[in-house]
Design a protein around this motif. Structure first.
Motif, short mmCIF file in Angstrom:
data_model
loop_
_atom_site.label_atom_id
_atom_site.label_comp_id
_atom_site.label_asym_id
_atom_site.label_seq_id
_atom_site.Cartn_x
_atom_site.Cartn_y
_atom_site.Cartn_z
N PRO A 97 14.16 40.12 66.60
CA PRO A 97 13.68 39.87 67.97
C PRO A 97 13.46 41.12 68.81
O PRO A 97 12.66 41.10 69.74
N ILE A 98 14.16 42.21 68.50
CA ILE A 98 14.04 43.40 69.35
C ILE A 98 13.61 44.66 68.60
O ILE A 98 13.35 45.68 69.24
N CYS A 133 17.85 47.27 74.64
CA CYS A 133 17.87 47.21 73.17
C CYS A 133 19.20 47.73 72.63
O CYS A 133 19.78 47.14 71.71
N GLN A 134 19.68 48.82 73.20
CA GLN A 134 20.96 49.38 72.75
C GLN A 134 22.10 48.40 73.00
O GLN A 134 22.94 48.20 72.12
N ARG A 135 22.12 47.80 74.17
CA ARG A 135 23.18 46.82 74.48
C ARG A 135 23.10 45.62 73.55
O ARG A 135 24.13 45.06 73.16
N THR A 136 21.89 45.23 73.18
CA THR A 136 21.73 44.09 72.28
C THR A 136 22.31 44.39 70.91
O THR A 136 23.06 43.58 70.34
N GLN A 153 8.24 40.63 70.42
CA GLN A 153 8.78 40.61 69.07
C GLN A 153 7.68 40.77 68.03
O GLN A 153 7.81 41.53 67.07
N ARG A 154 6.58 40.08 68.25
CA ARG A 154 5.50 40.06 67.26
C ARG A 154 4.58 41.27 67.36
O ARG A 154 4.15 41.82 66.35
N GLN A 155 4.28 41.70 68.60
CA GLN A 155 3.25 42.72 68.80
C GLN A 155 3.79 44.07 69.24
O GLN A 155 3.10 45.08 69.09
#
Length: 207
Positions: free
Chosen positions: A106-107, A125-128, A21-23
Motif C-alpha cells: 500500500p505504501i 511512510c516511515q511511521r507506517t 498505491q498503484r501509480q
C-alpha cells in the motif's frame, strides 16, 4: 441521498490511497482523485488545505493503519513464528492476486519516491513501516524472543516479504512470496525454539 463532509473526506482519502498505491505520487493528479472519488470540485482543498502533499501523507497513514489491522488479524491465530510469517505472506499474495497483480504494498511506491526527501509524506511512510514492524516485534516477543532478536527478525521478515511482493508482481506469480515466507518462517521458528530451550530445561529440572 446527500453525503456528509466526513463521507466525502473519507472517500477522497481511500481513492487517493488506491491511486497512490498503484501509480505513485508523481503520476497521480488531483483531478484524477476527484474524478475517481466522485467528490465535488473544490472539496479537495476544503478538506486538505495543504493540497496534494497533505492528501498523500494522510492517505499513506490510512492505508498503513488498515494494513496493520489486517496483518494483526492474520497472525492472531498463529501457533508460532513460522505460521505467523506464512500468514503474512498469504495476506500479501491474496491482495496481489485479487488486484490482478496491479497493486503491491500500500505504501511502497510512494515511499520509494519520497525516500530521499523529508516532509510529511516521508514521515507518514516511515511511521507506517514502524507500525508494521512494531506489531511483528510484539508477536515475536510473545514467543519469548529477546528484544533485539525480535527486532532483527521483524526487519528480515518485512524486507524479505516486501522484496518478494515486488518480484511476484513482476512475474505475475505469487509462489515466490510463499517460498520466502517459508524460509524466513523457518529461521524465526528456529530462533524461538532456541529461546524456549533454556526455559524448558529449567522447567524440567524444577520437577
Amino acid at each position: 441521498m446527500a453525503h456528509s463532509r466526513g463521507d466525502t473526506r473519507a472517500r477522497i482519502l481511500h481513492t487517493a490511497a488506491e491511486l497512490f498505491q498503484r501509480q505513485g505520487y508523481g503520476a497521480t493528479g488531483l483531478n484524477q482523485v476527484l474524478t475517481a472519488s466522485g467528490a465535488p470540485k473544490g472539496s479537495l482543498y476544503f478538506h486538505f488545505p495543504d493540497g496534494k502533499e497533505q492528501l498523500a501523507a494522510e492517505a499513506m497513514a490510512l492505508a498503513g493503519a488498515e494494513m496493520a489491522e489486517r496483518m494483526a488479524e492474520a497472525v492472531a491465530a498463529a501457533a508460532g513464528p513460522a505460521e505467523a510469517i506464512a500468514a503474512l505472506g498469504a495476506l500479501l499474495a491474496q491482495g496481489l492476486e485479487n488486484s490482478d497483480y496491479r497493486d503491491g504494498c500500500p505504501i511502497a511506491t510512494v515511499a520509494l519516491e519520497e525516500a530521499g526527501d523529508t516532509g510529511p509524506i516521508h514521515d507518514a511512510c516511515q511511521r507506517t513501516y514502524e507500525l508494521w514492524l512494531r506489531g511483528l516485534v510484539e508477536q515475536f516477543r510473545g514467543w519469548r524472543l529477546a528484544e533485539q532478536e525480535a527486532q532483527e527478525l521483524a526487519d528480515l521478515a518485512m524486507s524479505s516479504l516486501q522484496g518478494a511482493l515486488l518480484l511476484a508482481r513482476v512475474r505475475h506469480d505469487t509462489a515466490v512470496i510463499h517460498a520466502v515466507a517459508r524460509r524466513v518462517g523457518a529461521m524465526a521458528a528456529q530462533a524461538a525454539s532456541a529461546a524456549l530451550g533454556p526455559i524448558a530445561a529449567q522447567g524440567a529440572s524444577d520437577r
